[in-house]
Design an enzyme around this catalytic site. Structure first.
Site, PDB file in Angstrom:
ATOM      1  N   THR A  68       0.823  -1.205   0.000  1.00  0.00           N
ATOM      2  CA  THR A  68       0.000   0.000   0.000  1.00  0.00           C
ATOM      3  C   THR A  68       0.860   1.259   0.000  1.00  0.00           C
ATOM      4  OG1 THR A  68      -0.152   0.007   2.414  1.00  0.00           O
ATOM      5  CG2 THR A  68      -1.854  -1.188   1.209  1.00  0.00           C
ATOM      6  N   PRO A  69       0.348   2.353  -0.577  1.00  0.00           N
ATOM      7  CA  PRO A  69       1.141   3.588  -0.678  1.00  0.00           C
ATOM      8  C   PRO A  69       1.420   4.207   0.684  1.00  0.00           C
ATOM      9  CG  PRO A  69      -0.778   3.633  -2.138  1.00  0.00           C
ATOM     10  CD  PRO A  69      -0.965   2.489  -1.215  1.00  0.00           C
ATOM     11  N   GLY A  70       2.526   4.923   0.766  1.00  0.00           N
ATOM     12  CA  GLY A  70       2.891   5.588   2.001  1.00  0.00           C
ATOM     13  C   GLY A  70       2.465   7.035   2.053  1.00  0.00           C
ATOM     14  N   ASP A 124      20.572  -2.490   8.786  1.00  0.00           N
ATOM     15  CA  ASP A 124      21.967  -2.462   8.308  1.00  0.00           C
ATOM     16  C   ASP A 124      22.506  -1.038   8.230  1.00  0.00           C
ATOM     17  OD1 ASP A 124      19.889  -2.504   6.217  1.00  0.00           O
ATOM     18  OD2 ASP A 124      21.544  -2.113   4.838  1.00  0.00           O
ATOM     19  N   SER A 130     -31.333  30.779 -11.122  1.00  0.00           N
ATOM     20  CA  SER A 130     -31.961  31.969 -10.546  1.00  0.00           C
ATOM     21  C   SER A 130     -32.284  32.948 -11.679  1.00  0.00           C
ATOM     22  CB  SER A 130     -30.994  32.634  -9.551  1.00  0.00           C
ATOM     23  OG  SER A 130     -31.547  33.825  -9.039  1.00  0.00           O
ATOM     24  N   SER A 180     -32.725  24.086  -6.833  1.00  0.00           N
ATOM     25  CA  SER A 180     -32.383  22.662  -6.644  1.00  0.00           C
ATOM     26  C   SER A 180     -31.308  22.235  -7.644  1.00  0.00           C
ATOM     27  CB  SER A 180     -33.626  21.779  -6.759  1.00  0.00           C
ATOM     28  OG  SER A 180     -34.379  22.041  -7.911  1.00  0.00           O
TER      29      SER A 180
END
EC number: 2.7.7.4
Length: 635
Positions: A117-119, A174, A476, A548
């Site tokens: 999954t993206p970070g 490491d 309107s 509306s």
């Protein structure tokens, strides 16, 4: 060749071995898990390493990987395992994950589906998609950076989505020389945060996705770590489907299996529990009861079936059951209600509009649902509850919602299949949100419709007319109120009983608390629709004159009315003509910036696609338009 022939016997043994291997593979449990965390914590590299170490890469794939690694040339790495997962060109160019990448691999003990999954924060919705079906989450932390904001965000989301198996993988050990003190400090920091959001337990481990430390084998570089390797943990952790078998039986019906007149079964995926022939069951929401006679599958009948299996059930009795119903044990059924509290993760670019009707899909049930304004929004970084009128992209909040009919559900914490839902925009069919039900509202059980002795048909009969709603919509200044007034005058001369609801007039009383934001416009029309429906119950012909602007709300009002009672009338006037009239001076104010959220200027208008009547004011006078409308109402 005879059965005693050595070659025949060898072939037979090979066939037996293959059958045994296939049978063993079929019976392996499946673990779905995700990797998540902040940007550049090494999620894609870790998955690439797992695929490589589990021998799930073909020779041609490995050759292509070597070539891509040399071309990309990141940090002088010989092999860039992230390239196995980052499939989009944009991902490879930027060195990041954008979309959710799913990969399958298997070991001798278990099968796996992993979602990378993206970070990035702007792709939170993608992370939610990947986590929604996961049994376990690997939360990666860059050992050099420690716990970051996105680490907290993804941990909260994983916990929110019901993932209880969490691995805290402190990666890139490491690069810090496998320093135990730094590792212990990171784990302690994360534990303090985890406890604050209700995470009771997690499994920490020091790893290096690039070097392979503690991925599939113990690393000599961390002699101070005596826990399992990542692969050992993934192979041994209990999956949700195993726990789901201990829960009460629930099966949402996906379809009615009727291949011929002699067979009628109900097919679906068992969400939880187990079932066997002879069990007494209840079909919800109707509450009808019967008994299981057979559990049918492609491979033959079963003596028992449980969570995660797709089966067809047959009943002893002829019971009305269809797609969207839920089959449960008669003695322990789930609830059904039409009002709930839920956590919502908003996943659309356009903000949530409280009061708008969306499709709600929960399991195999699809209903119309209206979300109210959020009770609060959650700041994922601080866990603070913030006041909010709506939710924007990637926002998380808690809100109440109402469905147009009862749905069968359980709290998300108890049953992810019957507690998790998505919201779908009715016009675009785009998924706009994911939600997790907390509980039904008490008023859903305690407030009931009171039957009356006089029906709407009797009221309409007393007035000697058919109730209807003449719904005028347009910009309107288009002429809605002018034409609506003429229609009411002409109907009054015909001894028809009417009531005119005008947009400006309603805002002086019923809707005086509403402004002109998109959310307020939605609520304005919802309230007017409810009033119009009550007036048609009284037998009146209701005439409404409102801009509306949104098609979704006009359709919501249409759905409130009886079939054929809603007549949408589009007063079609161009913006230029409407602005030229500008009898109230509103367009001039909007153009000068004095009037915000004005339809046609800085707020959109969605013209009706299929109105019952379209009035072109460029070629028709108001009086002619009124006559045409009355002819449509009273042929």
């Amino acid at each position: 060749m005879t059965a005693q022939d050595p070659i025949y016997q060898t072939d037979a043994l090979i066939a037996e071995d293959i059958d045994a291997y296939l049978e063993q593979h079929r019976n392996k449990t499946l673990l779905r898990f995700i990797t998540c965390g902040s940007v550049d914590d090494g999620k894609s590299t870790l998955i690439g390493r797992l695929l490589y170490d589990s021998k799930m890469i073909f020779e041609d794939q490995f050759a292509a990987l070597e070539a891509d690694s040399k071309r990309v040339g990141t940090q002088g790495q010989e092999i860039d395992f992230a390239l196995l997962v980052d499939g989009l060109a944009a991902e490879r160019e930027q060195g990041i994950t954008i979309d959710v990448a799913y990969r399958f691999f298997a070991t001798e003990k278990r099968k796996f589906i992993v979602a990378d999954t993206p970070g990035h924060e702007q792709y939170t919705r993608n992370m939610v998609t990947g986590a929604s079906t996961a049994d376990l989450a690997v939360i990666l932390i860059d050992a050099r950076k420690g716990v970051l904001t996105q680490t907290r965000r993804h941990s909260y989301l994983a916990h929110l989505l019901g993932i209880r198996n969490l691995v805290l993988a402190v990666n890139k050990m490491d690069l810090i020389g496998y320093d135990q003190a730094k590792y212990d400090a990171i784990v302690a920091d994360y534990r303090a945060f985890a406890e604050s959001i209700g995470i009771d337990a997690f499994t920490p481990m020091p790893i290096s996705g690039f070097k392979g430390d503690n991925i599939t084998s113990r690393s000599p570089n961390t002699p101070w770590y005596d826990g399992l390797t990542l692969m050992e943990h993934l192979e041994s952790v209990a999956v949700d489907s195993e726990a789901d078998r201990a829960k009460p039986f629930r099966m949402p019906v996906q379809w009615v299996n009727r291949p011929n007149l002699d067979f009628r079964g109900f097919s679906g995926l068992i969400a939880s529990g187990t079932v066997k022939p002879g069990d007494a069951i209840r079909v919800l929401p109707s509450g009808k009861t019967s008994e299981i006679t057979r559990i049918v599958t492609f491979d033959g009948d079963l003596e028992e079936a449980g969570a995660g299996q797709s089966v067809t059930l047959t009943f002893k009795d002829e019971v009305d059951c269809s797609r969207g119903d839920v089959i449960a044990l008669a003695a322990d059924p789930p609830q059904a209600a039409d009002q709930f509290e839920a956590t919502i993760v908003w996943m659309a670019d356009e903000e949530m509009l409280p009061g708008r009707a969306y499709w709600l899909k929960l399991g195999t049930q699809t209903v119309s649902a209206t979300v109210q304004a959020p009770k609060y929004q959650i700041n994922v970084n601080t866990m603070e509850h913030l006041a909010a009128k709506t939710l924007e992209l990637n926002a998380i909040g808690v809100a109440n919602f109402t469905t147009d009919r009862p749905i069968v559900f359980e709290a998300y914490d108890d049953n992810r299949q019957l507690g998790g839902f998505i919201l779908i925009d009715k016009f675009t069919n785009a998924t706009v949100a994911a939600g997790m039900i907390h509980f039904s509202l008490r008023r859903a059980q305690n407030v009931h419709w009171q039957a009356t002795d006089i029906s709407r048909e009797q009221r309409a009969g007393l007035m000697r007319q058919k109730p209807a709603v003449l719904w005028f919509t347009g910009l309107s200044g288009a002429g809605k109120s002018t034409i609506a007034n003429l229609v009411e005058q002409k109907l009054a001369r015909m001894n028809r009983h009417t009531f005119l609801l005008d947009g400006d007039n309603v805002r002086h009383g019923l809707n005086k608390d509403l402004g002109f934001t998109d959310a307020d416009r939605v609520e304005n029309i919802r309230r007017v629709g409810e009033v119009a429906r009550l007036m048609t119950d009284a037998g009146l012909i209701v005439i409404t004159a409102f801009i509306s602007p949104f098609g979704a709300e006009r359709e919501l009002v249409r759905s409130m009315m009886a079939e054929g009672e809603f007549i949408e009338i589009f007063i079609d006037t161009s913006l230029a003509d409407a602005e030229q009239r500008d009898v109230k001076g509103l367009y001039a104010k909007a153009r000068s910036g004095q009037l915000k959220n004005f339809t046609g200027i800085d707020s959109p208008y969605e013209p009706p696609e299929h109105p019952e009547l379209r009035i072109d004011t460029a070629v028709m006078t108001p009086d002619e338009a009124a006559d045409l409308i009355i002819k449509r109402l009273i042929p």
